[in-house]
Design a protein around this motif. Structure first.
Motif, PDB file in Angstrom:
ATOM      1  N   ASN A 264     -11.251  13.060   5.233  1.00  0.00           N
ATOM      2  CA  ASN A 264     -10.847  11.937   6.071  1.00  0.00           C
ATOM      3  C   ASN A 264     -10.073  10.944   5.217  1.00  0.00           C
ATOM      4  N   VAL A 265      -8.970  10.454   5.742  1.00  0.00           N
ATOM      5  CA  VAL A 265      -8.182   9.449   5.028  1.00  0.00           C
ATOM      6  C   VAL A 265      -8.089   8.212   5.916  1.00  0.00           C
ATOM      7  N   ALA A 266      -8.529   7.090   5.388  1.00  0.00           N
ATOM      8  CA  ALA A 266      -8.485   5.825   6.133  1.00  0.00           C
ATOM      9  C   ALA A 266      -7.192   5.083   5.824  1.00  0.00           C
ATOM     10  N   PHE A 267      -6.589   4.534   6.865  1.00  0.00           N
ATOM     11  CA  PHE A 267      -5.317   3.829   6.723  1.00  0.00           C
ATOM     12  C   PHE A 267      -5.418   2.414   7.278  1.00  0.00           C
ATOM     13  N   ASP A 268      -4.604   1.557   6.717  1.00  0.00           N
ATOM     14  CA  ASP A 268      -4.356   0.265   7.335  1.00  0.00           C
ATOM     15  C   ASP A 268      -3.323   0.516   8.430  1.00  0.00           C
ATOM     16  N   PRO A 269      -3.513  -0.038   9.631  1.00  0.00           N
ATOM     17  CA  PRO A 269      -2.541   0.201  10.705  1.00  0.00           C
ATOM     18  C   PRO A 269      -1.111  -0.176  10.344  1.00  0.00           C
ATOM     19  N   GLY A 270      -0.940  -1.072   9.380  1.00  0.00           N
ATOM     20  CA  GLY A 270       0.399  -1.494   8.976  1.00  0.00           C
ATOM     21  C   GLY A 270       1.039  -0.619   7.925  1.00  0.00           C
ATOM     22  N   ASP A 271       0.332   0.393   7.420  1.00  0.00           N
ATOM     23  CA  ASP A 271       0.843   1.221   6.328  1.00  0.00           C
ATOM     24  C   ASP A 271       2.206   1.819   6.654  1.00  0.00           C
TER      25      ASP A 271
ATOM     26  N   ILE B 261       5.391   4.616   5.558  1.00  0.00           N
ATOM     27  CA  ILE B 261       5.381   6.049   5.316  1.00  0.00           C
ATOM     28  C   ILE B 261       5.057   6.378   3.855  1.00  0.00           C
ATOM     29  N   PHE B 262       5.412   5.494   2.940  1.00  0.00           N
ATOM     30  CA  PHE B 262       5.137   5.725   1.521  1.00  0.00           C
ATOM     31  C   PHE B 262       3.650   5.539   1.219  1.00  0.00           C
ATOM     32  N   GLN B 263       3.062   4.508   1.786  1.00  0.00           N
ATOM     33  CA  GLN B 263       1.635   4.270   1.581  1.00  0.00           C
ATOM     34  C   GLN B 263       0.798   5.380   2.210  1.00  0.00           C
ATOM     35  N   VAL B 264       1.208   5.830   3.396  1.00  0.00           N
ATOM     36  CA  VAL B 264       0.500   6.935   4.043  1.00  0.00           C
ATOM     37  C   VAL B 264       0.559   8.184   3.164  1.00  0.00           C
ATOM     38  N   SER B 265       1.741   8.495   2.645  1.00  0.00           N
ATOM     39  CA  SER B 265       1.909   9.697   1.821  1.00  0.00           C
ATOM     40  C   SER B 265       1.046   9.636   0.568  1.00  0.00           C
ATOM     41  N   GLU B 266       1.011   8.487  -0.091  1.00  0.00           N
ATOM     42  CA  GLU B 266       0.200   8.338  -1.297  1.00  0.00           C
ATOM     43  C   GLU B 266      -1.281   8.536  -0.999  1.00  0.00           C
ATOM     44  N   LYS B 267      -1.750   7.992   0.120  1.00  0.00           N
ATOM     45  CA  LYS B 267      -3.163   8.129   0.468  1.00  0.00           C
ATOM     46  C   LYS B 267      -3.509   9.566   0.842  1.00  0.00           C
ATOM     47  N   VAL B 268      -2.621  10.213   1.583  1.00  0.00           N
ATOM     48  CA  VAL B 268      -2.861  11.606   1.978  1.00  0.00           C
ATOM     49  C   VAL B 268      -2.987  12.492   0.753  1.00  0.00           C
TER      50      VAL B 268
ATOM     51  N   GLY C   8       9.107  10.237  -8.276  1.00  0.00           N
ATOM     52  CA  GLY C   8       7.833   9.609  -7.979  1.00  0.00           C
ATOM     53  C   GLY C   8       7.528   9.481  -6.507  1.00  0.00           C
ATOM     54  N   ASN C   9       8.301  10.118  -5.685  1.00  0.00           N
ATOM     55  CA  ASN C   9       8.132  10.023  -4.237  1.00  0.00           C
ATOM     56  C   ASN C   9       7.209  11.128  -3.737  1.00  0.00           C
ATOM     57  N   SER C  10       6.279  10.792  -2.833  1.00  0.00           N
ATOM     58  CA  SER C  10       5.316  11.777  -2.338  1.00  0.00           C
ATOM     59  C   SER C  10       5.487  12.092  -0.860  1.00  0.00           C
ATOM     60  N   VAL C  11       6.580  11.639  -0.263  1.00  0.00           N
ATOM     61  CA  VAL C  11       6.789  11.904   1.162  1.00  0.00           C
ATOM     62  C   VAL C  11       7.059  13.393   1.381  1.00  0.00           C
ATOM     63  N   SER C  12       6.344  13.986   2.316  1.00  0.00           N
ATOM     64  CA  SER C  12       6.509  15.398   2.664  1.00  0.00           C
ATOM     65  C   SER C  12       6.605  15.525   4.173  1.00  0.00           C
ATOM     66  N   LEU C  13       6.832  16.735   4.633  1.00  0.00           N
ATOM     67  CA  LEU C  13       6.881  16.976   6.070  1.00  0.00           C
ATOM     68  C   LEU C  13       5.539  16.616   6.702  1.00  0.00           C
ATOM     69  N   PHE C  14       4.448  17.065   6.083  1.00  0.00           N
ATOM     70  CA  PHE C  14       3.121  16.801   6.640  1.00  0.00           C
ATOM     71  C   PHE C  14       2.793  15.312   6.611  1.00  0.00           C
ATOM     72  N   SER C  15       3.036  14.646   5.487  1.00  0.00           N
ATOM     73  CA  SER C  15       2.687  13.229   5.408  1.00  0.00           C
ATOM     74  C   SER C  15       3.538  12.387   6.361  1.00  0.00           C
ATOM     75  N   SER C  16       4.759  12.835   6.628  1.00  0.00           N
ATOM     76  CA  SER C  16       5.606  12.127   7.598  1.00  0.00           C
ATOM     77  C   SER C  16       5.014  12.222   8.999  1.00  0.00           C
ATOM     78  N   MET C  17       4.453  13.387   9.319  1.00  0.00           N
ATOM     79  CA  MET C  17       3.823  13.563  10.626  1.00  0.00           C
ATOM     80  C   MET C  17       2.568  12.710  10.740  1.00  0.00           C
TER      81      MET C  17
ATOM     82  N   VAL D 230      -5.847  14.894  -0.862  1.00  0.00           N
ATOM     83  CA  VAL D 230      -5.579  16.325  -0.932  1.00  0.00           C
ATOM     84  C   VAL D 230      -5.708  16.833  -2.368  1.00  0.00           C
ATOM     85  N   ASN D 231      -5.129  16.110  -3.305  1.00  0.00           N
ATOM     86  CA  ASN D 231      -5.182  16.541  -4.699  1.00  0.00           C
ATOM     87  C   ASN D 231      -6.608  16.536  -5.231  1.00  0.00           C
ATOM     88  N   ALA D 232      -7.404  15.567  -4.783  1.00  0.00           N
ATOM     89  CA  ALA D 232      -8.804  15.531  -5.201  1.00  0.00           C
ATOM     90  C   ALA D 232      -9.554  16.749  -4.671  1.00  0.00           C
ATOM     91  N   SER D 233      -9.280  17.125  -3.418  1.00  0.00           N
ATOM     92  CA  SER D 233      -9.966  18.277  -2.835  1.00  0.00           C
ATOM     93  C   SER D 233      -9.530  19.579  -3.498  1.00  0.00           C
TER      94      SER D 233
END
Length: 291
Positions: free
Chosen positions: A123-130, A132-139, A65-74, A143-146
């Motif tokens: 465009n993906v909006a983030f909370d500054p406190g997000d 790495i897991f929250q960032v990956s899920e939002k990214v 269930g983990n969505s962390v990738s190289l791109f989302s980490s960056m 992406v999947n929607a597009s």
């Protein structure tokens, strides 16, 4: 820490940014000396050892269930750096300085890798406190929607205008630039246009390309463009010998009007340290980092 919550809107504030009233006189006059963003571009390239980052991504992929990738980490490193260095989330428009109200990362998402594959602005909006897991899920939510072919308001505006006669298109764009100058472009157009993002990211490594130095655009409010290159092996000297380590080049193009060179250099140092130690982004940012 950058706050995404707006206080009561004041005179000179925009929908997407809060007017900076306490900026020093030197910075205040710079937009009149360098009125265009393309007059103010500065380019910085860093080669980063991604040994630990690749190991981390591999470890995370083993977790169900983990969505962390190289791109989302960056992207997560960029989000965290901007939270720690709020001046990176500024822009200049209409000869005025603004602190952006949201932390937004924009990019172009393709439905496939063929020459004729459709592309979508995202465009993906983030909370500054997000973290790495929250960032990956939002990214990957975006992406999947597009990739499903979901159209955005920006896509619709582009499709609708592109078929118009030249004279109509020129007049429409002239009007839109007038709106852009004053911060009045409809949200339906700006919401998924990376030219209105805090950072516009181009992942050239995904197509086996190096990191080009990209220009900024006069349309919109984007002040930072980041190109990510492909992974390559680099010989790194150590005391008593050398080793081959995987590296990735990161090419930044920044509007120098929003901060000085020292600020940018220190910010990129933070970005690199986060990539070299990605587990540091597993905790939410609480606002106790450098300013």
């Amino acid at each position: 820490m950058v706050s995404v919550s707006m206080s009561k809107k004041r005179w000179k504030d925009r929908r997407d940014g809060t007017y900076i009233r306490d900026i020093d006189p030197m910075h205040r006059i710079i937009p009149y000396l360098l009125p265009r963003r393309t007059d103010s571009e500065v380019f910085l390239i860093r080669s980063v050892d991604v040994t630990r980052l690749l190991e981390y991504v591999s470890e995370r992929k083993a977790v169900e269930g983990n969505s962390v990738s190289l791109f989302s980490s960056m992207v997560a490193a960029m989000v965290r750096t901007s939270a720690m260095r709020p001046a990176l989330n500024r822009f200049v428009k209409g000869f005025r300085f603004y602190q952006r109200n949201d932390m937004i990362v924009g990019f172009v998402s393709r439905e496939g890798y063929g020459d004729d594959s459709a592309s979508h602005l995202v465009n993906v909006a983030f909370d500054p406190g997000d973290d790495i897991f929250q960032v990956s899920e939002k990214v990957y939510g975006k992406v999947n929607a597009s990739r499903r072919g979901d159209s955005t308001g920006t896509d619709g505006a582009v499709d609708g205008m592109s078929s118009k006669p030249r004279r109509v298109l020129r007049a429409a764009m002239g009007f839109l630039r007038f709106l852009d100058f004053h911060g009045w472009v409809p949200k339906s157009i700006t919401e998924d246009d990376p030219n209105f993002a805090s950072v516009f990211v181009s992942n050239m490594g995904s197509i086996g390309c190096g990191a080009p130095i990209h220009h900024l655009n006069e349309w919109g409010t984007n002040s930072i463009f980041l190109c990510i290159g492909e992974k390559y092996d680099k010989v790194v000297p150590f005391e008593g010998g050398s080793a081959v380590r995987p590296h990735i080049d990161f090419a930044f193009t920044v509007d120098e009007r929003i901060a000085d060179g020292v600020y940018f250099a220190r910010s990129i140092d933070i970005f690199v340290k986060l990539l070299e130690n990605p587990s540091a982004m597993e905790e939410r940012f609480r606002g106790d980092g450098p300013a």
